[in-house]
Write a protein that holds these residues in place. Structure first.
Motif, PDB file in Angstrom:
ATOM      1  N   LEU A 204       0.814  -1.218   0.000  1.00  0.00           N
ATOM      2  CA  LEU A 204       0.000   0.000   0.000  1.00  0.00           C
ATOM      3  C   LEU A 204       0.849   1.271   0.000  1.00  0.00           C
ATOM      4  O   LEU A 204       0.379   2.336  -0.379  1.00  0.00           O
ATOM      5  CB  LEU A 204      -0.929   0.009   1.226  1.00  0.00           C
ATOM      6  N   PHE A 205       2.103   1.156   0.440  1.00  0.00           N
ATOM      7  CA  PHE A 205       2.975   2.330   0.453  1.00  0.00           C
ATOM      8  C   PHE A 205       3.323   2.801  -0.960  1.00  0.00           C
ATOM      9  O   PHE A 205       3.873   3.879  -1.143  1.00  0.00           O
ATOM     10  CB  PHE A 205       4.248   2.055   1.254  1.00  0.00           C
ATOM     11  N   PHE A 213      -1.525   8.471   4.492  1.00  0.00           N
ATOM     12  CA  PHE A 213      -2.454   8.143   5.565  1.00  0.00           C
ATOM     13  C   PHE A 213      -1.740   7.384   6.686  1.00  0.00           C
ATOM     14  O   PHE A 213      -1.891   7.707   7.868  1.00  0.00           O
ATOM     15  CB  PHE A 213      -3.617   7.309   5.027  1.00  0.00           C
ATOM     16  N   PHE A 214      -0.948   6.376   6.328  1.00  0.00           N
ATOM     17  CA  PHE A 214      -0.230   5.598   7.333  1.00  0.00           C
ATOM     18  C   PHE A 214       0.811   6.460   8.054  1.00  0.00           C
ATOM     19  O   PHE A 214       1.043   6.294   9.260  1.00  0.00           O
ATOM     20  CB  PHE A 214       0.443   4.383   6.697  1.00  0.00           C
ATOM     21  N   MET A 215       1.426   7.383   7.324  1.00  0.00           N
ATOM     22  CA  MET A 215       2.418   8.257   7.942  1.00  0.00           C
ATOM     23  C   MET A 215       1.767   9.167   8.989  1.00  0.00           C
ATOM     24  O   MET A 215       2.272   9.318  10.110  1.00  0.00           O
ATOM     25  CB  MET A 215       3.103   9.112   6.866  1.00  0.00           C
ATOM     26  N   PHE A 216       0.621   9.759   8.640  1.00  0.00           N
ATOM     27  CA  PHE A 216      -0.079  10.621   9.595  1.00  0.00           C
ATOM     28  C   PHE A 216      -0.641   9.802  10.756  1.00  0.00           C
ATOM     29  O   PHE A 216      -0.724  10.304  11.880  1.00  0.00           O
ATOM     30  CB  PHE A 216      -1.187  11.410   8.889  1.00  0.00           C
ATOM     31  N   ALA A 217      -1.036   8.559  10.490  1.00  0.00           N
ATOM     32  CA  ALA A 217      -1.507   7.683  11.566  1.00  0.00           C
ATOM     33  C   ALA A 217      -0.391   7.468  12.587  1.00  0.00           C
ATOM     34  O   ALA A 217      -0.624   7.503  13.800  1.00  0.00           O
ATOM     35  CB  ALA A 217      -1.970   6.348  10.998  1.00  0.00           C
ATOM     36  N   VAL A 393      -0.145  21.834  13.771  1.00  0.00           N
ATOM     37  CA  VAL A 393       0.741  21.883  12.597  1.00  0.00           C
ATOM     38  C   VAL A 393       0.507  20.647  11.729  1.00  0.00           C
ATOM     39  O   VAL A 393       0.460  20.736  10.498  1.00  0.00           O
ATOM     40  CB  VAL A 393       2.226  21.960  13.037  1.00  0.00           C
ATOM     41  N   LEU A 394       0.336  19.509  12.388  1.00  0.00           N
ATOM     42  CA  LEU A 394       0.073  18.264  11.673  1.00  0.00           C
ATOM     43  C   LEU A 394      -1.203  18.387  10.841  1.00  0.00           C
ATOM     44  O   LEU A 394      -1.253  17.955   9.679  1.00  0.00           O
ATOM     45  CB  LEU A 394      -0.075  17.127  12.689  1.00  0.00           C
ATOM     46  N   GLY A 395      -2.227  18.999  11.420  1.00  0.00           N
ATOM     47  CA  GLY A 395      -3.494  19.176  10.735  1.00  0.00           C
ATOM     48  C   GLY A 395      -3.380  20.062   9.509  1.00  0.00           C
ATOM     49  O   GLY A 395      -3.985  19.789   8.463  1.00  0.00           O
ATOM     50  N   ILE A 396      -2.600  21.126   9.626  1.00  0.00           N
ATOM     51  CA  ILE A 396      -2.406  22.051   8.494  1.00  0.00           C
ATOM     52  C   ILE A 396      -1.710  21.329   7.338  1.00  0.00           C
ATOM     53  O   ILE A 396      -2.120  21.432   6.178  1.00  0.00           O
ATOM     54  CB  ILE A 396      -1.586  23.280   8.943  1.00  0.00           C
ATOM     55  N   ILE A 397      -0.670  20.566   7.670  1.00  0.00           N
ATOM     56  CA  ILE A 397       0.055  19.815   6.636  1.00  0.00           C
ATOM     57  C   ILE A 397      -0.865  18.756   6.016  1.00  0.00           C
ATOM     58  O   ILE A 397      -0.881  18.564   4.804  1.00  0.00           O
ATOM     59  CB  ILE A 397       1.314  19.144   7.238  1.00  0.00           C
ATOM     60  N   PHE A 398      -1.638  18.073   6.858  1.00  0.00           N
ATOM     61  CA  PHE A 398      -2.562  17.044   6.389  1.00  0.00           C
ATOM     62  C   PHE A 398      -3.601  17.633   5.428  1.00  0.00           C
ATOM     63  O   PHE A 398      -3.929  17.041   4.399  1.00  0.00           O
ATOM     64  CB  PHE A 398      -3.264  16.408   7.595  1.00  0.00           C
TER      65      PHE A 398
END
Length: 418
Positions: A204-205, A213-217, A393-398
């Motif tokens: 899946l990568f 998705f997996f990275m943000f998880a 910050v994570l949310g903004i990048i996401f």
């Protein structure tokens, strides 16, 4: 006693063990044993290490060689011994190794308890989709009741929390001997090592959207570990302020923190509606914003009347922060991934969140806490504001990097499947 009630008892005890020490061990190590934040973080990192290594390995053993119910018993007997010994440890290095043994044995039991439940329900011709959730809820009840027990008995800063966890582990190990026997697989399939280890999902990568998705998880998994490790020590530290010494927040911090688990139940019920209405991207963004609120409210909360309201709000938003990321992410994978690698994908998701993410979160959060500790006094407001900035910050990048077009029709049967 009916099989459902027997499974409810198993689920209750399974999570009572965890609730006995997971939230309060950090306070015990800092306030009673004198460990630093970094040392506490390293001890808590054992959960992440074990989550990477053990569930897949034990799953293979349960499938091929040792019956799942017997393996479950063995694991809890090991946990009982490790937790009993941990209660007498006052050295951070030894505590790390003892709690690593405990984590290596305990983390696989989370999946094994599900396996036992599913098998028993199917054997008794019961629908797992409708029958399992009411059984699993007793696990949450067990976790909450354990927190209340440790808090009301004033064991939050005592090794008694570990003795209680050890005792319940022993009881559960003995109780599990009475559960129906689960046969191992007789099929001799030719599989390569990638399939045997459940690593099929790494394909899946190759897809940018799933890789992101997996990275943000994983990155969000680090956030969860922060609140597990340092939420309780933070509330205990208000005891150093004379006007708050006798406050309920200082006397019973675990009871206040248990409101977070209660909020989970409410937000779990809301997930189907939100996922169908808004899609995974917006739901994940809600989770990240909720994590920012969780820590931001901690930064300005205290045992005063107004401060207590802020602390209570922090507990309530935890339900959104945790469920909208953890459970919604699992459902997203269920809907997006091909059925032939779905189980592996779910395993990979849990490894990224509870394994790699938890390990990184434990280590880094401990260093942050130590950096803002001067002469034993922690600058909790700064610490929590830094932690609050991270998911923001994570949310903004996401928002700018995760490209996803919501298709409501894919979520039409979500309520039924959940």
């Amino acid at each position: 006693m009916g099989i459902k009630n027997r499974l409810k008892i198993m689920s209750f005890l399974q999570y009572f063990i965890w609730g006995s020490w997971l939230i309060t061990l950090g306070s015990y190590m800092i306030n009673t044993l004198g460990f630093t934040g970094a040392e506490v973080g390293i001890v808590y990192s054992t959960k992440g290490i074990a989550a990477v290594i053990m569930p897949s390995l034990v799953g293979i053993i349960a499938d091929k060689w040792i019956r799942a119910n017997r393996l479950y018993t063995i694991c809890h007997f090991i946990c009982a011994g490790a937790l009993f010994y941990a209660a007498s440890v006052n050295n951070p290095t030894i505590m790390f190794w003892v709690m690593l043994i405990n984590a290596m044995a305990y983390m696989p039991t989370l999946a094994l308890s599900n396996t036992i439940s599913y098998y028993c329900l199917e054997k008794n011709k019961m629908d797992t989709v409708t029958s399992f959730p009411p059984i699993r809820v007793f696990g949450t009840v067990g976790f909450i009741l354990a927190m209340w027990t440790i808090s009301l008995l004033q064991f939050e800063l005592s090794s008694m929390q570990l003795y209680i966890a050890a005792g319940v582990s022993l009881v559960l190990g003995i109780y599990s001997l009475t559960m129906p026997s689960i046969p191992t697989s007789n099929k001799k399939q030719k599989q390569n090592w990638v399939s045997m280890l459940g690593l099929d999902a790494f394909v899946l990568f190759k897809k940018p959207q799933m890789a992101l998705f997996f990275m943000f998880a994983m990155l969000l998994g680090a956030v969860l570990q922060i609140t597990n490790t340092f939420g309780n020590p933070f509330l205990h530290d208000f005891g150093a302020i004379p006007e708050y010494t006798d406050s309920l927040v200082v006397k019973y911090p675990s009871i206040l923190l248990s409101v977070s688990q209660m909020a989970e139940v409410i937000f779990i019920l809301a997930i189907p509606f939100f996922l169908k209405k808004f899609g995974i991207k917006k739901v994940m963004l809600m989770s990240m914003f909720a994590w920012t609120l969780r820590f931001g409210l901690f930064a300005f909360g205290d045992p005063s009347p107004l401060g207590f309201v802020l602390l209570m709000l922090s507990m309530l938003v935890y339900g959104c922060a945790f469920d909208f990321f953890n459970i919604s992410g699992s459902i997203y994978i269920e809907k997006e991934v091909s059925s032939d690698i779905r189980a592996s994908a779910q395993g990979l998701y849990m490894t990224m969140v509870n394994g790699v993410g938890a390990y990184v979160g434990s280590i880094i959060s401990g260093k942050v806490v130590d950096y803002f500790t001067v002469d034993g006094v922690k600058d909790w407001q700064t610490i929590w504001l830094i932690f609050a900035a991270y998911p923001l910050v994570l949310g903004i990048i996401f928002f700018f990097t995760f490209k996803y077009k919501h298709k409501p029709e894919k979520m039409v049967d979500l309520k039924a499947s959940h």
